[in-house]
Write an enzyme that holds these catalytic residues in place. Sequence first.
Site, PDB file in Angstrom:
ATOM      1  N   GLY A  12       0.785  -1.230   0.000  1.00 41.04           N
ATOM      2  CA  GLY A  12       0.000   0.000   0.000  1.00 41.04           C
ATOM      3  C   GLY A  12       0.816   1.279   0.000  1.00 41.04           C
ATOM      4  O   GLY A  12       0.295   2.335   0.353  1.00 41.04           O
ATOM      5  N   ASN A  14       1.745   3.009  -2.533  1.00 37.45           N
ATOM      6  CA  ASN A  14       1.129   3.958  -3.473  1.00 37.45           C
ATOM      7  C   ASN A  14      -0.148   4.547  -2.899  1.00 37.45           C
ATOM      8  O   ASN A  14      -0.397   5.746  -3.024  1.00 37.45           O
ATOM      9  CB  ASN A  14       0.847   3.272  -4.814  1.00 37.45           C
ATOM     10  CG  ASN A  14       2.064   3.258  -5.702  1.00 37.45           C
ATOM     11  OD1 ASN A  14       2.453   4.280  -6.255  1.00 37.45           O
ATOM     12  ND2 ASN A  14       2.699   2.107  -5.806  1.00 37.45           N
ATOM     13  N   ILE A  87     -10.227  -6.637 -13.949  1.00 42.30           N
ATOM     14  CA  ILE A  87     -11.503  -5.963 -13.694  1.00 42.30           C
ATOM     15  C   ILE A  87     -12.548  -6.530 -14.655  1.00 42.30           C
ATOM     16  O   ILE A  87     -12.346  -6.523 -15.873  1.00 42.30           O
ATOM     17  CB  ILE A  87     -11.365  -4.428 -13.914  1.00 42.30           C
ATOM     18  CG1 ILE A  87     -10.203  -3.856 -13.077  1.00 42.30           C
ATOM     19  CG2 ILE A  87     -12.664  -3.715 -13.589  1.00 42.30           C
ATOM     20  CD1 ILE A  87     -10.360  -3.961 -11.591  1.00 42.30           C
ATOM     21  N   ASN A 101      -4.825   2.539 -13.791  1.00 40.35           N
ATOM     22  CA  ASN A 101      -3.929   1.573 -13.152  1.00 40.35           C
ATOM     23  C   ASN A 101      -2.498   2.092 -13.262  1.00 40.35           C
ATOM     24  O   ASN A 101      -2.181   2.903 -14.132  1.00 40.35           O
ATOM     25  CB  ASN A 101      -4.045   0.219 -13.870  1.00 40.35           C
ATOM     26  CG  ASN A 101      -3.151  -0.840 -13.252  1.00 40.35           C
ATOM     27  OD1 ASN A 101      -3.042  -0.940 -12.018  1.00 40.35           O
ATOM     28  ND2 ASN A 101      -2.486  -1.636 -14.075  1.00 40.35           N
ATOM     29  N   HIS A 103       1.425   0.473 -13.612  1.00 36.27           N
ATOM     30  CA  HIS A 103       2.181  -0.760 -13.858  1.00 36.27           C
ATOM     31  C   HIS A 103       3.666  -0.433 -13.709  1.00 36.27           C
ATOM     32  O   HIS A 103       4.127   0.598 -14.225  1.00 36.27           O
ATOM     33  CB  HIS A 103       1.874  -1.285 -15.268  1.00 36.27           C
ATOM     34  CG  HIS A 103       2.521  -2.604 -15.532  1.00 36.27           C
ATOM     35  ND1 HIS A 103       2.029  -3.785 -15.021  1.00 36.27           N
ATOM     36  CD2 HIS A 103       3.664  -2.925 -16.210  1.00 36.27           C
ATOM     37  CE1 HIS A 103       2.823  -4.785 -15.387  1.00 36.27           C
ATOM     38  NE2 HIS A 103       3.807  -4.292 -16.111  1.00 36.27           N
TER      39      HIS A 103
HETATM   40  C1  GAR Z   1       3.418  -1.195  -7.460  1.00 32.87           C
HETATM   41  O1  GAR Z   1       4.764  -1.169  -7.829  1.00 32.87           O
HETATM   42  C2  GAR Z   1       2.518  -1.302  -8.681  1.00 32.87           C
HETATM   43  O2  GAR Z   1       3.069  -0.705  -9.801  1.00 32.87           O
HETATM   44  C3  GAR Z   1       2.466  -2.803  -8.846  1.00 32.87           C
HETATM   45  O3  GAR Z   1       2.320  -3.306  -7.549  1.00 32.87           O
HETATM   46  C4  GAR Z   1       3.091  -2.475  -6.674  1.00 32.87           C
HETATM   47  C5  GAR Z   1       2.255  -2.207  -5.434  1.00 32.87           C
HETATM   48  O4  GAR Z   1       3.063  -1.592  -4.474  1.00 32.87           O
HETATM   49  N1  GAR Z   1       1.349  -3.169  -9.683  1.00 32.87           N
HETATM   50  C6  GAR Z   1       1.445  -4.147 -10.584  1.00 32.87           C
HETATM   51  O5  GAR Z   1       2.444  -4.841 -10.702  1.00 32.87           O
HETATM   52  C7  GAR Z   1       0.203  -4.338 -11.455  1.00 32.87           C
HETATM   53  N2  GAR Z   1       0.478  -5.219 -12.521  1.00 32.87           N
HETATM   54  P1  GAR Z   1       2.407  -0.895  -3.199  1.00 32.87           P
HETATM   55  O6  GAR Z   1       1.467  -1.900  -2.554  1.00 32.87           O
HETATM   56  O7  GAR Z   1       3.571  -0.601  -2.304  1.00 32.87           O
HETATM   57  O8  GAR Z   1       1.692   0.336  -3.663  1.00 32.87           O
END
Ligand code: GAR
Length: 188
Positions: A12, A14, A87, A101, A103
């Site tokens: 979490g 982000n 989704i 989203n 990535h």
């Molecule tokens: C982030 O780096 C995001 O870009 C990635 O998961 C991580 C979550 O980090 N998402 C993906 O890989 C989607 N395909 P967080 O929980 O610390 O925000």
Amino acid sequence: MDSIIVFASGTGTNAKAIIEHFNENKKAKVSLIVCNNPEAGVLEIAKKEHIPFLIITKKTFQEVLLLEQLHDYQPSLIVLAGFLWKIPEHFVHEFKGKIINIHPALLPSHGGKGMYGAKVHDAVINAKDRQSGITIHEVNERYDEGAIILQARCAVKEGDTADQLARKIHELEHFYYPRVIEQLLASK
Ligand code: GAR
């Protein structure tokens, strides 16, 4: 004030960056966090920030009731931040143009089903790419294929580990994601 719903199922960081950004500038607020993992770190952040959260299962994710629950929060944007389930089509249509989203690579490279977190960074390193970065994009019915809103890059140095690359990527994510959200809300 605009309402943002965040879908997150990991640590979490982000979600935290987004919450803190809008705690400061007050143009919007994170009104709900939706999560499919009852153990996820993001739920601790939700509790600390007094933000309501909703835990979903594969089954409830498909139900019309979820759409109704989300409409109660009148979201201007639904922001995926480390949310890995695809989704459903009816959901994309219900919130058309409102779901984005992030990535952790430069799409269209290293995207698609099963590509998340460390797997993406490993793939970048194995491919010997000299740069990686982040992609913020609209969500459509297919994994990682919606229109790209923003990409930002970082260097991949010889000998970088997946952890080191993840740190660079997170830095970019925490800087750009809240700002892109703010711009999208301003242009709606
Ligand atoms: C982030 O780096 C995001 O870009 C990635 O998961 C991580 C979550 O980090 N998402 C993906 O890989 C989607 N395909 P967080 O929980 O610390 O925000």
